[in-house]
Write an enzyme that holds these catalytic residues in place. Structure first.
Site, PDB file in Angstrom:
ATOM      1  N   ARG A  14      -3.275  -9.300 -44.981  1.00 27.57           N
ATOM      2  CA  ARG A  14      -2.040  -8.640 -45.696  1.00 27.57           C
ATOM      3  C   ARG A  14      -0.849  -9.745 -45.762  1.00 27.57           C
ATOM      4  O   ARG A  14      -0.214  -9.842 -46.865  1.00 27.57           O
ATOM      5  CB  ARG A  14      -1.844  -7.447 -45.221  1.00 27.57           C
ATOM      6  CG  ARG A  14      -2.641  -6.390 -45.201  1.00 27.57           C
ATOM      7  CD  ARG A  14      -2.080  -4.993 -44.669  1.00 27.57           C
ATOM      8  NE  ARG A  14      -2.913  -3.896 -44.873  1.00 27.57           N
ATOM      9  CZ  ARG A  14      -3.937  -3.619 -44.033  1.00 27.57           C
ATOM     10  NH1 ARG A  14      -3.769  -3.882 -42.816  1.00 27.57           N
ATOM     11  NH2 ARG A  14      -4.586  -2.550 -43.858  1.00 27.57           N
ATOM     12  N   ILE A  15      -0.369 -10.072 -44.427  1.00 28.17           N
ATOM     13  CA  ILE A  15       0.714 -10.853 -44.690  1.00 28.17           C
ATOM     14  C   ILE A  15       0.465 -12.451 -45.274  1.00 28.17           C
ATOM     15  O   ILE A  15       1.517 -12.614 -46.330  1.00 28.17           O
ATOM     16  CB  ILE A  15       1.326 -11.360 -43.216  1.00 28.17           C
ATOM     17  CG1 ILE A  15       1.742  -9.947 -42.482  1.00 28.17           C
ATOM     18  CG2 ILE A  15       2.507 -12.444 -43.259  1.00 28.17           C
ATOM     19  CD1 ILE A  15       2.052 -10.291 -41.006  1.00 28.17           C
TER      20      ILE A  15
ATOM     21  N   ASP B 225     -10.310 -18.963 -44.313  1.00 24.84           N
ATOM     22  CA  ASP B 225     -10.659 -17.676 -43.458  1.00 24.84           C
ATOM     23  C   ASP B 225     -12.108 -17.381 -43.728  1.00 24.84           C
ATOM     24  O   ASP B 225     -12.687 -17.035 -44.819  1.00 24.84           O
ATOM     25  CB  ASP B 225     -10.018 -16.315 -44.228  1.00 24.84           C
ATOM     26  CG  ASP B 225     -10.089 -15.126 -43.429  1.00 24.84           C
ATOM     27  OD1 ASP B 225     -10.984 -14.868 -43.069  1.00 24.84           O
ATOM     28  OD2 ASP B 225      -8.900 -14.451 -43.417  1.00 24.84           O
TER      29      ASP B 225
ATOM     30  N   ARG C 127       0.508 -14.785 -33.918  1.00 31.66           N
ATOM     31  CA  ARG C 127       0.479 -14.665 -32.425  1.00 31.66           C
ATOM     32  C   ARG C 127       0.515 -15.907 -31.817  1.00 31.66           C
ATOM     33  O   ARG C 127      -0.050 -16.978 -32.198  1.00 31.66           O
ATOM     34  CB  ARG C 127      -0.882 -13.899 -31.978  1.00 31.66           C
ATOM     35  CG  ARG C 127      -0.872 -12.327 -32.316  1.00 31.66           C
ATOM     36  CD  ARG C 127       0.303 -11.589 -31.628  1.00 31.66           C
ATOM     37  NE  ARG C 127       0.385 -10.112 -31.989  1.00 31.66           N
ATOM     38  CZ  ARG C 127       1.087  -9.560 -32.884  1.00 31.66           C
ATOM     39  NH1 ARG C 127       2.050 -10.263 -33.553  1.00 31.66           N
ATOM     40  NH2 ARG C 127       1.056  -8.205 -32.995  1.00 31.66           N
TER      41      ARG C 127
ATOM     42  N   ASP D 102       7.728 -18.016 -34.277  1.00 28.44           N
ATOM     43  CA  ASP D 102       8.460 -16.674 -33.864  1.00 28.44           C
ATOM     44  C   ASP D 102       7.556 -15.826 -32.878  1.00 28.44           C
ATOM     45  O   ASP D 102       7.989 -15.009 -32.331  1.00 28.44           O
ATOM     46  CB  ASP D 102       8.202 -15.696 -35.160  1.00 28.44           C
ATOM     47  CG  ASP D 102       8.865 -14.428 -34.945  1.00 28.44           C
ATOM     48  OD1 ASP D 102      10.047 -14.533 -34.417  1.00 28.44           O
ATOM     49  OD2 ASP D 102       8.354 -13.398 -35.277  1.00 28.44           O
TER      50      ASP D 102
ATOM     51  N   GLU E  10       6.032 -14.014 -23.766  1.00 30.91           N
ATOM     52  CA  GLU E  10       7.185 -13.325 -24.294  1.00 30.91           C
ATOM     53  C   GLU E  10       7.714 -12.362 -23.409  1.00 30.91           C
ATOM     54  O   GLU E  10       7.117 -11.453 -22.758  1.00 30.91           O
ATOM     55  CB  GLU E  10       6.759 -12.748 -25.668  1.00 30.91           C
ATOM     56  CG  GLU E  10       6.245 -13.674 -26.871  1.00 30.91           C
ATOM     57  CD  GLU E  10       5.984 -13.087 -27.889  1.00 30.91           C
ATOM     58  OE1 GLU E  10       5.970 -11.676 -28.147  1.00 30.91           O
ATOM     59  OE2 GLU E  10       5.445 -13.717 -28.920  1.00 30.91           O
TER      60      GLU E  10
ATOM     61  N   HIS F 260      10.281 -13.418 -31.563  1.00 27.48           N
ATOM     62  CA  HIS F 260       9.469 -12.298 -32.237  1.00 27.48           C
ATOM     63  C   HIS F 260       9.902 -11.292 -32.756  1.00 27.48           C
ATOM     64  O   HIS F 260       9.527 -10.100 -32.713  1.00 27.48           O
ATOM     65  CB  HIS F 260       8.376 -11.985 -31.231  1.00 27.48           C
ATOM     66  CG  HIS F 260       6.949 -11.518 -31.475  1.00 27.48           C
ATOM     67  ND1 HIS F 260       6.145 -11.160 -30.662  1.00 27.48           N
ATOM     68  CD2 HIS F 260       6.458 -10.984 -32.839  1.00 27.48           C
ATOM     69  CE1 HIS F 260       4.902 -10.796 -31.513  1.00 27.48           C
ATOM     70  NE2 HIS F 260       5.445 -10.576 -32.773  1.00 27.48           N
TER      71      HIS F 260
END
Length: 349
Positions: free
Chosen positions: A170-171, A190, A250, A274, A279, A298
């Site tokens: 989606r992103i 992909d 990620r 990000d 984290e 993030h």
């Protein structure tokens, strides 16, 4: 019929969001079971001794990217109808086990979530190409104004460049849409997407070709055994020395030590990150010492809009599952027939 119960994890990054979800469910007469506290820097693994107390009467369970939902956790919930994460990430949920156990999984894949992340990803691409920090330093008298010569200018246009997307979910598809007016060439890799299923203007290719050809490589993968550490020393060495890397998915997808060396030795031009393996990013991380990397904690796509979208989406996902309907945002719709059969074997005592 007994009271319906929902387990909701703790997440130190989502305290207010989870509290709002719990409050809305309680107003519907649903019992809330809250999980133990999480801590920065590590993902919570629920001790087996706590399983019966936490999950034994849960009809739906909510986890986040900071707490682990394993097969054992699912098996500890005999009344389990479904699992819901408040955000889009599901790397801490054993999706293979959920599918095998015919457990439906919902998540916070709201348009505000994935489109906000797509906008933020394009923003990072532009920041890497234009380097507004350097331009601002000219105004502040910290850097001399460059001579009007091509070799003296640090900004680069996106026009005519090649953007490679690792993953086409989606992103990434939102990124494709937003880049459509920039005049860029778009590649994607992909294994689950054939060329005839790719968005218009996107050429599907293999990872090596994408890395060799792209001026910007943007990572958009979920963490699986195949994607963990997929960009290591060898893969980064395939990138152009003028290329940039963006990771808004990620941190575990990239070998951070290898990336640090590539950036420090200027084997790639720069990166915008990000997400990280640990984290929050440790204070002693060598990435913090580099001058060719943009680091955000993030939250680069965490807009007011997306945070406001999480509670109503989570409540809708949960209430639908309790009513025997698939969640609004369903991660594994392929198990719906088997899930319906599972529901037929469950009954509220």
């Amino acid at each position: 019929m007994s009271q319906r119960s929902v387990f909701i994890c703790h997440d130190y990054m989502l305290v207010e969001v989870l509290a709002e979800i719990a409050s809305r469910l309680e107003q519907l007469g649903i019992e809330i079971i809250r999980g133990p506290q999480t801590a920065p820097g590590k993902k919570l693994i629920y001790p087996k001794a706590s399983h019966a107390e936490l999950f034994g009467r849960a009809d739906v369970m909510m986890f986040s990217s900071r707490s682990i939902c394993s097969r054992e956790v699912m098996l500890a919930a005999p009344r389990l109808r479904g699992i819901v994460n408040p955000t889009i990430g599901l790397e801490t949920v054993d999706l293979k086990a959920a599918n095998e156990l015919s457990v439906i999984v919902g998540h916070g894949a709201t348009p505000e979530n994935f489109l906000g992340m797509a906008e933020a990803t394009v923003m990072l691409m532009l920041m890497l190409m234009y380097n507004p920090g350097a331009t601002e330093s000219v105004l502040r008298g910290q850097r001399s104004r460059p001579k009007p010569a091509p070799e003296a200018m640090w900004a680069r246009m996106l026009l005519g460049r090649t953007v490679g997307l690792v993953g086409l979910g989606r992103i990434a598809r939102g990124v494709v849409e937003r880049l459509s007016g920039f005049g860029v060439n778009q590649l994607a890799c992909d294994p689950l997407v054939r060329q005839d299923a790719a968005p218009p203007g996107v050429k599907m290719t293999d990872l090596e070709t994408l890395l060799r050809s792209s001026d910007i490589v943007s990572v958009h993968v979920n963490i699986t055994s195949e994607s963990r550490g997929m960009l290591g020393e060898r893969e980064l060495a395939l990138m152009k020395p003028t290329a940039h890397l963006v990771n808004t998915s990620r941190g575990e997808a990239i070998d951070e030590a290898a990336l640090y060396r590539a950036l420090k030795e200027r084997r790639i031009a720069g990166a915008a990150l990000d997400t990280f393996v640990v984290e929050p990013l440790p204070e002693d991380s060598p990435l913090r010492d580099l001058d060719n990397v943009i680091l955000t904690p993030h939250m680069v796509g965490h807009t007011r809009d997306v945070i406001a979208s999480f509670p109503p989406a989570a409540v809708e996902n949960i209430t639908r599952i309790l009513q025997g309907e698939p969640p609004l945002y369903c991660k594994n719709p392929e198990v719906i027939p088997a899930w319906k059969e599972r529901l037929a074997t469950l009954s509220f005592p």
